[in-house]
Scaffold this motif. Structure first.
Motif, PDB file in Angstrom:
ATOM      1  N   LYS A  76      13.094  16.266 -16.390  1.00  0.00           N
ATOM      2  CA  LYS A  76      12.744  15.150 -17.258  1.00  0.00           C
ATOM      3  C   LYS A  76      11.969  14.126 -16.461  1.00  0.00           C
ATOM      4  CE  LYS A  76      15.907  14.714 -21.036  1.00  0.00           C
ATOM      5  NZ  LYS A  76      16.790  13.812 -21.745  1.00  0.00           N
ATOM      6  N   TYR A  77      11.032  13.485 -17.137  1.00  0.00           N
ATOM      7  CA  TYR A  77      10.268  12.404 -16.539  1.00  0.00           C
ATOM      8  C   TYR A  77      10.572  11.147 -17.326  1.00  0.00           C
ATOM      9  CZ  TYR A  77       7.701  16.146 -14.309  1.00  0.00           C
ATOM     10  OH  TYR A  77       7.367  17.234 -13.573  1.00  0.00           O
ATOM     11  N   LEU A  78      10.841  10.069 -16.612  1.00  0.00           N
ATOM     12  CA  LEU A  78      11.189   8.814 -17.265  1.00  0.00           C
ATOM     13  C   LEU A  78      10.331   7.696 -16.708  1.00  0.00           C
ATOM     14  CD1 LEU A  78      14.415  10.043 -16.332  1.00  0.00           C
ATOM     15  CD2 LEU A  78      14.530   8.890 -18.500  1.00  0.00           C
ATOM     16  N   SER A  79       9.873   6.872 -17.599  1.00  0.00           N
ATOM     17  CA  SER A  79       9.116   5.691 -17.205  1.00  0.00           C
ATOM     18  C   SER A  79      10.037   4.496 -17.290  1.00  0.00           C
ATOM     19  CB  SER A  79       7.926   5.505 -18.153  1.00  0.00           C
ATOM     20  OG  SER A  79       7.307   4.280 -17.941  1.00  0.00           O
ATOM     21  N   VAL A  80       9.739   3.441 -16.525  1.00  0.00           N
ATOM     22  CA  VAL A  80      10.553   2.233 -16.601  1.00  0.00           C
ATOM     23  C   VAL A  80      10.136   1.369 -17.777  1.00  0.00           C
ATOM     24  CG1 VAL A  80      11.092   2.215 -14.162  1.00  0.00           C
ATOM     25  CG2 VAL A  80       9.134   0.941 -14.981  1.00  0.00           C
ATOM     26  N   SER A 129      24.774  22.290 -10.490  1.00  0.00           N
ATOM     27  CA  SER A 129      23.793  22.840  -9.551  1.00  0.00           C
ATOM     28  C   SER A 129      22.953  21.737  -8.910  1.00  0.00           C
ATOM     29  CB  SER A 129      22.882  23.835 -10.272  1.00  0.00           C
ATOM     30  OG  SER A 129      22.107  23.168 -11.245  1.00  0.00           O
ATOM     31  N   LYS A 130      22.242  22.096  -7.858  1.00  0.00           N
ATOM     32  CA  LYS A 130      21.431  21.140  -7.109  1.00  0.00           C
ATOM     33  C   LYS A 130      20.303  20.583  -7.977  1.00  0.00           C
ATOM     34  CE  LYS A 130      19.034  20.707  -2.704  1.00  0.00           C
ATOM     35  NZ  LYS A 130      18.664  21.428  -1.478  1.00  0.00           N
ATOM     36  N   LYS A 131      20.124  19.268  -7.915  1.00  0.00           N
ATOM     37  CA  LYS A 131      19.066  18.575  -8.663  1.00  0.00           C
ATOM     38  C   LYS A 131      18.226  17.760  -7.684  1.00  0.00           C
ATOM     39  CE  LYS A 131      21.418  19.571 -12.465  1.00  0.00           C
ATOM     40  NZ  LYS A 131      22.645  19.985 -11.813  1.00  0.00           N
ATOM     41  N   TYR A 132      17.020  17.487  -8.087  1.00  0.00           N
ATOM     42  CA  TYR A 132      16.092  16.696  -7.296  1.00  0.00           C
ATOM     43  C   TYR A 132      15.739  15.434  -8.067  1.00  0.00           C
ATOM     44  CZ  TYR A 132      15.650  21.146  -4.935  1.00  0.00           C
ATOM     45  OH  TYR A 132      15.933  22.304  -4.272  1.00  0.00           O
ATOM     46  N   VAL A 133      15.713  14.312  -7.367  1.00  0.00           N
ATOM     47  CA  VAL A 133      15.331  13.030  -7.953  1.00  0.00           C
ATOM     48  C   VAL A 133      14.124  12.536  -7.172  1.00  0.00           C
ATOM     49  CG1 VAL A 133      16.026  10.642  -8.364  1.00  0.00           C
ATOM     50  CG2 VAL A 133      17.701  12.480  -8.610  1.00  0.00           C
ATOM     51  N   LEU A 134      13.040  12.238  -7.889  1.00  0.00           N
ATOM     52  CA  LEU A 134      11.842  11.697  -7.258  1.00  0.00           C
ATOM     53  C   LEU A 134      11.427  10.440  -7.994  1.00  0.00           C
ATOM     54  CD1 LEU A 134      11.460  15.042  -7.188  1.00  0.00           C
ATOM     55  CD2 LEU A 134       9.440  14.334  -5.952  1.00  0.00           C
ATOM     56  N   ILE A 135      10.859   9.507  -7.245  1.00  0.00           N
ATOM     57  CA  ILE A 135      10.218   8.343  -7.851  1.00  0.00           C
ATOM     58  C   ILE A 135       8.757   8.416  -7.448  1.00  0.00           C
ATOM     59  CG2 ILE A 135      10.115   5.836  -8.040  1.00  0.00           C
ATOM     60  CD1 ILE A 135      13.022   5.723  -7.156  1.00  0.00           C
ATOM     61  N   GLU A 142      11.542  11.307 -11.855  1.00  0.00           N
ATOM     62  CA  GLU A 142      11.623  12.719 -12.204  1.00  0.00           C
ATOM     63  C   GLU A 142      12.982  13.247 -11.770  1.00  0.00           C
ATOM     64  OE1 GLU A 142       9.752  17.066 -11.050  1.00  0.00           O
ATOM     65  OE2 GLU A 142       8.881  15.278 -10.168  1.00  0.00           O
ATOM     66  N   VAL A 143      13.651  13.973 -12.659  1.00  0.00           N
ATOM     67  CA  VAL A 143      14.902  14.660 -12.349  1.00  0.00           C
ATOM     68  C   VAL A 143      14.684  16.103 -12.755  1.00  0.00           C
ATOM     69  CG1 VAL A 143      17.370  14.832 -12.805  1.00  0.00           C
ATOM     70  CG2 VAL A 143      16.257  12.591 -12.829  1.00  0.00           C
ATOM     71  N   ARG A 144      14.886  17.037 -11.812  1.00  0.00           N
ATOM     72  CA  ARG A 144      14.669  18.453 -12.134  1.00  0.00           C
ATOM     73  C   ARG A 144      15.598  19.337 -11.316  1.00  0.00           C
ATOM     74  NH1 ARG A 144      12.212  21.102  -8.248  1.00  0.00           N
ATOM     75  NH2 ARG A 144      10.918  19.968  -6.792  1.00  0.00           N
ATOM     76  N   ASP A 145      15.672  20.623 -11.699  1.00  0.00           N
ATOM     77  CA  ASP A 145      16.509  21.579 -10.991  1.00  0.00           C
ATOM     78  C   ASP A 145      15.641  22.586 -10.240  1.00  0.00           C
ATOM     79  OD1 ASP A 145      15.611  23.407 -12.903  1.00  0.00           O
ATOM     80  OD2 ASP A 145      17.454  23.337 -14.063  1.00  0.00           O
ATOM     81  N   ASP A 146      16.264  23.579  -9.613  1.00  0.00           N
ATOM     82  CA  ASP A 146      15.531  24.583  -8.839  1.00  0.00           C
ATOM     83  C   ASP A 146      14.638  25.467  -9.699  1.00  0.00           C
ATOM     84  OD1 ASP A 146      16.216  24.081  -6.183  1.00  0.00           O
ATOM     85  OD2 ASP A 146      18.131  25.123  -6.369  1.00  0.00           O
ATOM     86  N   SER A 195      17.995  20.503 -23.539  1.00  0.00           N
ATOM     87  CA  SER A 195      18.122  19.472 -22.530  1.00  0.00           C
ATOM     88  C   SER A 195      19.383  19.698 -21.701  1.00  0.00           C
ATOM     89  CB  SER A 195      18.163  18.097 -23.190  1.00  0.00           C
ATOM     90  OG  SER A 195      18.296  17.105 -22.218  1.00  0.00           O
ATOM     91  N   LYS A 196      19.209  19.706 -20.386  1.00  0.00           N
ATOM     92  CA  LYS A 196      20.337  19.910 -19.479  1.00  0.00           C
ATOM     93  C   LYS A 196      20.823  18.597 -18.890  1.00  0.00           C
ATOM     94  CE  LYS A 196      19.004  24.497 -17.959  1.00  0.00           C
ATOM     95  NZ  LYS A 196      18.768  25.355 -16.812  1.00  0.00           N
ATOM     96  N   TYR A 197      20.150  17.505 -19.229  1.00  0.00           N
ATOM     97  CA  TYR A 197      20.467  16.221 -18.624  1.00  0.00           C
ATOM     98  C   TYR A 197      20.465  15.111 -19.660  1.00  0.00           C
ATOM     99  CZ  TYR A 197      18.157  18.834 -14.873  1.00  0.00           C
ATOM    100  OH  TYR A 197      17.763  19.793 -14.000  1.00  0.00           O
TER     101      TYR A 197
END
Length: 115
Positions: A110-114, A60-66, A101-105, A36-38
């Motif tokens: 990781k995927y997280l639910s509320v 490094s650059k990360k992406y956050v999506l909902i 969703e939080v991920r790298d290049d 796990s990196k996060y």
């Protein structure tokens, strides 16, 4: 994907309605199992507000999506080891359907639910 040989693969998520939604890479290498990196946490504050906290072990650059039922409703990027944001969620039927969703290049994420 289990039938693919070891190596790096690029993927594109595409829909007729929206065109290219996302591009990402995946490393399929049995010798280099990812740890796990996060550290990530999602917390529901009330009926409209959701907090997201990310602590990364590299800058490094990360992406956050909902995503709401699989549709991207929010997209952001950050560089550094910390990210935190309070989201005011509108126009969704239920917070229960949201996935963060939080991920790298390289496609690790990781995927997280509320829930």
């Amino acid at each position: 994907m289990s039938a693919l040989e070891e190596g790096y693969y690029g993927f594109e998520v595409y829909s007729k309605e929206y065109g290219t939604i996302e591009n990402f890479k995946v490393n399929l290498d049995e010798k280099k199992k990812e740890t796990s990196k996060y550290f990530t946490k999602v917390k529901v504050m009330d009926d409209l507000k959701v907090a997201l906290l990310v602590k990364s072990f590299d800058a490094s650059k990360k992406y956050v999506l909902i995503l709401d039922k699989g549709h991207v409703i929010y997209k952001d990027t950050f560089e550094g080891t910390k990210y935190g944001k309070l989201f005011k969620i509108k126009k969704v039927r239920s917070l229960d359907d949201l996935v963060f969703e939080v991920r790298d290049d390289y496609g690790y994420g990781k995927y997280l639910s509320v829930l």
